[in-house]
Enzyme design. Structure first.
Site, PDB file in Angstrom:
ATOM      1  N   SER A 140      47.269  40.475  31.806  1.00 46.40           N
ATOM      2  CA  SER A 140      47.719  39.533  32.938  1.00 46.40           C
ATOM      3  C   SER A 140      48.387  38.119  32.675  1.00 46.40           C
ATOM      4  O   SER A 140      50.228  39.260  31.965  1.00 46.40           O
ATOM      5  CB  SER A 140      46.523  38.107  33.386  1.00 46.40           C
ATOM      6  OG  SER A 140      46.157  37.440  34.900  1.00 46.40           O
ATOM      7  N   ASP A 153      42.435  46.316  41.201  1.00 46.73           N
ATOM      8  CA  ASP A 153      43.416  44.793  40.772  1.00 46.73           C
ATOM      9  C   ASP A 153      44.129  43.997  42.153  1.00 46.73           C
ATOM     10  O   ASP A 153      45.171  44.948  42.214  1.00 46.73           O
ATOM     11  CB  ASP A 153      44.091  45.210  39.960  1.00 46.73           C
ATOM     12  CG  ASP A 153      44.461  43.379  39.528  1.00 46.73           C
ATOM     13  OD1 ASP A 153      44.695  42.944  39.711  1.00 46.73           O
ATOM     14  OD2 ASP A 153      45.029  43.269  37.819  1.00 46.73           O
ATOM     15  N   HIS A 185      41.188  42.381  39.277  1.00 48.62           N
ATOM     16  CA  HIS A 185      41.973  42.140  37.976  1.00 48.62           C
ATOM     17  C   HIS A 185      40.855  41.963  37.184  1.00 48.62           C
ATOM     18  O   HIS A 185      41.391  41.934  36.174  1.00 48.62           O
ATOM     19  CB  HIS A 185      41.939  40.498  38.511  1.00 48.62           C
ATOM     20  CG  HIS A 185      43.230  40.122  37.825  1.00 48.62           C
ATOM     21  ND1 HIS A 185      44.846  40.471  37.395  1.00 48.62           N
ATOM     22  CD2 HIS A 185      43.981  38.489  37.087  1.00 48.62           C
ATOM     23  CE1 HIS A 185      45.323  39.514  36.450  1.00 48.62           C
ATOM     24  NE2 HIS A 185      44.457  39.341  36.116  1.00 48.62           N
TER      25      HIS A 185
END
Lengths: 366, 366
Positions: free
Chosen positions: B147, B313, B346
């Site tokens: 991320s 995601d 995610h």
């Protein structure tokens, strides 16, 4: 097109799903076109979360027409030269039907606020049915609605079998899934987190004038799910507001400016308590409540369902509407399912009318 | 595994991408394992939005280990018997590195607050590079992050070519897309809408004790994008909290209770200003800033990229990482792309370590 706004006031109690009672209560609604002699040319339009009874046409001084004006009018898919179209404002909303900012009794300066009962989709539909009864309408040509409006359409089909010829649930679901409940929760908490919300004891006039940041933030959360990631890309790119600094903390990308504009305007025309109550109604929506199974619920339906979904809807996914079709095939055999190819997102049902108006036109004419 | 926490203080100014200067500044970091004599067994771990330097291990009294403990440790994929692992807290964050609630100069009772400069991913990486230089580390075996941590990894690859053997950007992007900027905006506005935020002039101790509803709401918005709709379904269904009324306005589905719990806890361990600054850094992230094109940016990379994305995601879509692979194939020819099949969402990079640990292990060993 003949356009009228009316208010129907009822003194008989409205018994709600919660066990609570509304008494008296009222519904504001618009009508388009003319009721025929047999009173059998009626189409009911049901609105979404932030919608209203103002679905089509313009009044003097209006800057823009009703929210489904592209669909409803003389010669349009929902042809007002043929049909008498009724669009009501749901109970719980804030445009003139009884809702949380209504006075607790006529003439009272006290408003319901958090004492207003929880309203369900079933209650909204029941109230509309009572309105139709009061107008002497014994049969509907159609009920048509998207999103929360689609929930009402589906609820109509289940709760009043045989009452409607064709029901159009659009961009909706049969049972609000946890993901959407979570979105609603985040929106509700954004509103509640604003101290100016005052736990529901705000001055509505002040809010409409000065706004409510928490409700603006909630509206922004909504937008994240009304248009798709792809639409965000296409609409805004990574363009930056020309007069803002890239390295200012609150400098804005165009997409942020768009959200700010729409967010900060929202409290000027929508009430925060109504917002919370309608989100609750959406979260509670489950067509099977009161039945032993989904199949049993769908088995109630005697009329034809015309299901329309959008491939790029990331709020109520096409899979969910395909589920409805599956149940209908099992128990009723009279449904159609149309999946519109589109990457716009959930708001397709408001924005991409050209992609499904013919479906509605043809289904109404057949 | 040897676990240490250290603070590195720098008196030389840190020149930021914005043109602003941090002086003095500091970085807090943890190390796992032992630095070898050649100082060439170093792996840098870069954290995500709400992460910290506490990536692995436990201190006495801790209830849970660091956020990537499943990946980092003796005999684990990032094997601390072989590697000396460093995890820093990024500047701008709130766990001990210089950030918006740091004093404006050592010993001052005045905090930066909104006067803190905007920090970019480039700045975070620059600060980490200065730390590594100060430790006499001239080469990294690897940088690994998911991320916002993946953005740092990618930025490292572009800004310091030849410095790292293998770079692992995981569940990330090369350029934050408008959709994610919009999510960040809604989160930022949820925080700002809480009057207790006081436009940044809150008492941090009070917030940690009493919470901040706006930050709680922001965290809820985050969750909507950290786990997928499917995971919401599986995890919670439509279960209702046993002690809550279905028709109470603030009665809760289990999923709402989960969001409330995680939302209301968040301000107890994360600072609202740091949250806003890091969201800004993420929105501003664009690997091509300072170059004439994306291709030119990727052309800087001399080292090997190992890209890992997750099919489910919905924050940083696999398509975005495939774009990186495409660019790398064009300009570098030394990258691998792994797409992990998963519908979790995610947060897979934090939760589904078993699905990609072997990739990291094998890539580190080859």
């Amino acid at each position: 097109m003949k356009l009228e706004t009316k208010i129907a006031k009822f003194t008989k109690p409205l018994y709600l799903e919660s066990g609570r009672i509304l008494e008296p209560w009222q519904i504001i609604y618009e009508t388009y076109g003319e009721l025929n002699e047999n009173r059998d040319n009626v189409i009911l339009i049901t609105h979404a979360l932030s919608g209203s009874h103002h679905a089509a046409g313009m009044y003097e001084g209006d800057r823009k027409p009703g929210w489904w004006d592209g669909l409803i009018g003389d010669g349009k898919a929902i042809d007002t030269t043929k049909y008498f179209v009724i669009a009501t404002n749901v109970i719980g909303s804030c445009f003139g039907s009884t809702g949380p900012i209504s006075p607790v009794y006529p003439g009272s300066s006290e408003r319901y606020r958090l004492k207003f009962p929880v309203i369900t989709i079933k209650d909204m539909v029941k109230a509309q049915k009572i309105l139709l009864d009061s107008l002497g309408i014994k049969h509907l040509k159609s009920v048509i609605g998207g999103s929360m409006g689609g929930m009402q359409a589906l609820r109509f089909a289940v709760d009043y079998p045989g009452f409607i010829e064709k029901i159009f649930p659009i961009a909706t679901t049969y049972q609000t899934r946890p993901y959407v409940i979570a979105i609603n929760k985040a929106m509700i908490e954004a509103v509640r987190s604003d101290c100016e919300f005052k736990n529901g004891n705000y001055d509505p006039k002040e809010i409409r004038k000065r706004g409510l940041k928490g409700l603006a933030a909630a509206r922004m959360i909504g937008y994240l799910n009304y248009i798709s990631p792809v639409t965000f890309d296409k609409k805004f790119g990574r363009d930056y507001v020309k007069t803002d600094g890239m390295f200012e903390l609150f400098g804005r990308f165009q997409v942020e400016s768009y959200l700010e504009y729409n967010g900060s305007n929202f409290p000027k025309w929508f009430d925060p308590l109504s917002y919370i109550y309608l989100l609750k109604a959406i979260s509670l929506f489950d067509i099977s409540r009161g039945f032993t199974s989904l199949k049993e619920a769908f088995s109630q339906i005697k009329d034809k369902l015309v299901l329309i979904s959008f491939s790029g809807d990331t709020l109520f996914f096409p899979e969910e509407m395909r589920e409805i079709k599956k149940y209908m095939d099992e128990v009723n055999g009279k449904s159609e399912y149309y999946e519109i190819k589109s990457d716009y997102g959930h708001d397709s049902f408001l924005v991409e009318i050209d992609k499904f108006e013919d479906i509605i036109k043809n289904e109404l004419n057949n």
